[in-house]
Structures are given as structure tokens and as C-alpha cells.
Enzyme design. Sequence first.
Site, mmCIF file in Angstrom:
data_model
loop_
_atom_site.group_PDB
_atom_site.id
_atom_site.type_symbol
_atom_site.label_atom_id
_atom_site.label_comp_id
_atom_site.label_asym_id
_atom_site.label_seq_id
_atom_site.Cartn_x
_atom_site.Cartn_y
_atom_site.Cartn_z
ATOM 1 N N THR A 281 12.773 6.961 2.201
ATOM 2 C CA THR A 281 13.486 6.102 3.146
ATOM 3 C C THR A 281 13.507 4.644 2.728
ATOM 4 O O THR A 281 14.315 3.857 3.227
ATOM 5 C CB THR A 281 12.848 6.189 4.555
ATOM 6 O OG1 THR A 281 11.482 5.737 4.483
ATOM 7 C CG2 THR A 281 12.889 7.612 5.078
ATOM 8 N N CYS B 253 5.402 1.047 6.916
ATOM 9 C CA CYS B 253 4.976 1.072 8.317
ATOM 10 C C CYS B 253 3.495 0.739 8.438
ATOM 11 O O CYS B 253 2.728 0.871 7.477
ATOM 12 C CB CYS B 253 5.192 2.461 8.936
ATOM 13 S SG CYS B 253 6.892 3.041 8.917
ATOM 14 N N CYS C 290 2.164 3.299 13.500
ATOM 15 C CA CYS C 290 3.595 3.372 13.814
ATOM 16 C C CYS C 290 3.946 4.735 14.409
ATOM 17 O O CYS C 290 3.453 5.783 13.970
ATOM 18 C CB CYS C 290 4.422 3.116 12.555
ATOM 19 S SG CYS C 290 6.203 3.142 12.848
ATOM 20 N N ARG D 139 8.165 9.342 12.693
ATOM 21 C CA ARG D 139 7.818 10.681 12.212
ATOM 22 C C ARG D 139 7.025 10.591 10.914
ATOM 23 O O ARG D 139 7.353 9.798 10.026
ATOM 24 C CB ARG D 139 9.093 11.497 11.989
ATOM 25 C CG ARG D 139 8.842 12.929 11.535
ATOM 26 C CD ARG D 139 10.160 13.653 11.370
ATOM 27 N NE ARG D 139 9.967 15.008 10.893
ATOM 28 C CZ ARG D 139 10.952 15.860 10.637
ATOM 29 N NH1 ARG D 139 12.210 15.467 10.833
ATOM 30 N NH2 ARG D 139 10.690 17.073 10.195
ATOM 31 N N ARG E 9 11.181 -2.210 2.705
ATOM 32 C CA ARG E 9 11.441 -3.066 3.866
ATOM 33 C C ARG E 9 10.709 -2.501 5.074
ATOM 34 O O ARG E 9 10.401 -1.303 5.112
ATOM 35 C CB ARG E 9 12.940 -3.138 4.160
ATOM 36 C CG ARG E 9 13.531 -1.827 4.654
ATOM 37 C CD ARG E 9 15.041 -1.903 4.851
ATOM 38 N NE ARG E 9 15.560 -0.694 5.476
ATOM 39 C CZ ARG E 9 15.808 0.448 4.848
ATOM 40 N NH1 ARG E 9 15.573 0.529 3.550
ATOM 41 N NH2 ARG E 9 16.278 1.500 5.504
ATOM 42 N N CYS F 109 9.986 -0.926 8.626
ATOM 43 C CA CYS F 109 10.741 -0.057 9.522
ATOM 44 C C CYS F 109 11.109 -0.845 10.773
ATOM 45 O O CYS F 109 10.541 -1.911 11.040
ATOM 46 C CB CYS F 109 9.943 1.198 9.872
ATOM 47 S SG CYS F 109 8.725 0.992 11.190
ATOM 48 N N CYS G 71 8.025 -1.531 13.111
ATOM 49 C CA CYS G 71 7.036 -2.457 12.553
ATOM 50 C C CYS G 71 7.636 -3.833 12.311
ATOM 51 O O CYS G 71 6.954 -4.853 12.437
ATOM 52 C CB CYS G 71 6.462 -1.898 11.260
ATOM 53 S SG CYS G 71 5.548 -0.348 11.503
#
Length: 357
Positions: A40, A44, A48, A51, A73, A75, A78
Site C-alpha cells: 500500500t 502506521c 492503528c 486492517r 506516507r 495512512c 495516523c
Amino acid sequence: MTIAAQMARVQMPDPETAWAAVLKRDSQCDGTFVYAVSSTGVYCRPSCGSRRPRRDRVSFFAGAAEAEAAGYRACLRCGKENDAAERVERARRYLDAHADERVTLQQLGRVAGLSPFHLQRTFQRVLGLTPKAYASARRTERFKRSLKSRDDVTTAIYEAGFGSSSRAYESADQRLGMTPSAYRRGGHGMRIRYAIVDSPLGRLLVAATERGVCSVALGDDDGALLHELRREYPRAEVELAADGLRQAASAVVQHLEGRSPELQLPIDLTATAFQWRVWKALQRIPYGTTRSYAAIAEEIGRPHAVRAVARACASNRVALLIPCHRAVRKTGALGGYRWGIERKAELLQREVRGKKS
């Protein structure tokens, strides 16, 4: 220093320990590392709510700065939390820099880039205090320092940022536990009554001013207990209570005997804003249970201040009224205790037995 820089300074755990914390969504590990997901491209906090990814897609970094340098980057969840912490930090620094001025929520909101309503809520969630309470506590801290370094109270009042002497005396009654003059003179003019009685954990000293209990101590020697009380209030008038402080001493003894799990007596202590926040958190720990120093730091919005939380526990002068014995290390080890580690162990065992009965 930015939030990311602070996170980077904390030693991160080994990968397996970190992964276990991610699976548990362990909020006590927030600030010690972040985890990044290759599929992704986001990173995090351990707690967090997103999932959980597959383990082979996860890598760990000491902080947000390292994860971002590697091309990840934050999420959405967060990122919002980090942004909130940064905005509150800007507001806090502004309050510190304008300590001698009256700062409105509207002004502070413009600094933080939040509406006054959202600033109030976010500031309290992150730091555990409203902006007004934070400013008041910092003003009182400056007042205490100035009282110790100045020859007169009036100068200290205005140097601390109080607009009038009446406001200063009102704050002193709530925060210092004594008048400003008495505080500057090391308690001179204060009258402290004390009693020393038997208890299930040895000799028990209870001392009080007219405002409330200022010392509860456990020990084996009456002379040592009294010496410590006089050392804490070197210029106060300390005398044996004619009535033996019967009600207060009896309440503490009954609590130690397990007959009164709730111990509520008025307290008269001098403390910093941070100490009060830690002590209030200690008082919220249910009878017969414990919290780690890290969990307490997290609760008051200062997850990196674990050692400072431990120091605040150690500075507690009213055993049981502020139950610092319920604070333990993250591993479950008892840690230290001002009145002896054996007494701490016995206190916790008694509470567990009392909770079951």
C-alpha cells in the site's frame, strides 16, 4: 523538535516483538516505532485500527521520518493523529511564548489552524488539559519559581503573569496549598498537625494542614518518619495532633486492612502541572489493579514521558491517597516505591485479596 523527531529518538524493539505489538494494536508501543506496508505504500502506528497486513509485506522503522525517507506516507488515520499532535504543539508553544498575556481560544485557534471548538477538544485529548488549565498551571509554576528567587511577593506576582494580587492568591489557594508568602518562606507560618499510629504495614504517619492531608508515610521508626516530615516543611510549625487526627488516621488504617477500598480525604500538596496529571491518573486506577508507567504516560497524552511519570510517582508524599503503588513496569516488575518495595508488594497483594472477597 517535531513529533517525528521525538519518535526517532526512542529505541525500537526487535522485529518479532514489534510485529506482536502490531497484532495486538498495542497503544503502549506508539512512539517506539512505525510499521510500513509495501503493498500500500503507507506506514502506521502500532495501535492503528486499519486492517492488519501480511507479515511478509511489513517492515519497521524507528519513526515517521525514517518511513517517509524510505518513500512511505502516513495512512489517513495516523496522518490525522500526527497532524493533531503537531497543531497542539504549535498552540502549546504559543501559550508558553505569550505567558504574560491573555490568550483567547480564537487566537490560539488561528495559530493551530483549528476552530476554537476543535482546538479545545484536541488540546485536551492530546495533553490531558484544556488550554486554559495548561496556561494556568504554567503560570503557577513560574510563580513558584519566582517566589523562591525574589525578596517580595508582589514582584513575583507580576513576573509570573498574574494581572492582580487577588488572582495570584486565588491560584495559590488551589495550587500551592498555602499562601504565596508562606510558600516563599519554606512553609513559615503554616501549622501542620501529625499523628503516628500502628498499621498492618508498620508505623503510619498522617499529617495535615487546615486545608487537607499533606503527608502520609509508612516506616518502622517514629523518629525517622517525623524527621522526614520536618525536612519537607522545614519552616512550618509541626506539632502532635491533640485529637490524634483520629478520623484521617482511622480511614487510612481501615483502607490498609481492606475494610474501605475507597479512600477519599482532602489533599493539600504543592506540585507541578505534570505531577498533578500523573497523580490524577493514579487515582483513576481501580482498586486491586495496576497500570504500567508507559500506560499512564499514554493516558495523560505524553507517551514519551515514561521516566518522568516514574519520577512523579516517586515524588508523591501521600501514600495510598495517591496510589502510586499501583504503577508498575511494563514487564510487570514492581519498580521502586518510596516506602519500600516489600510494602508495595504487600499493598498490591492485599488489594487483590480484598477485591476477590
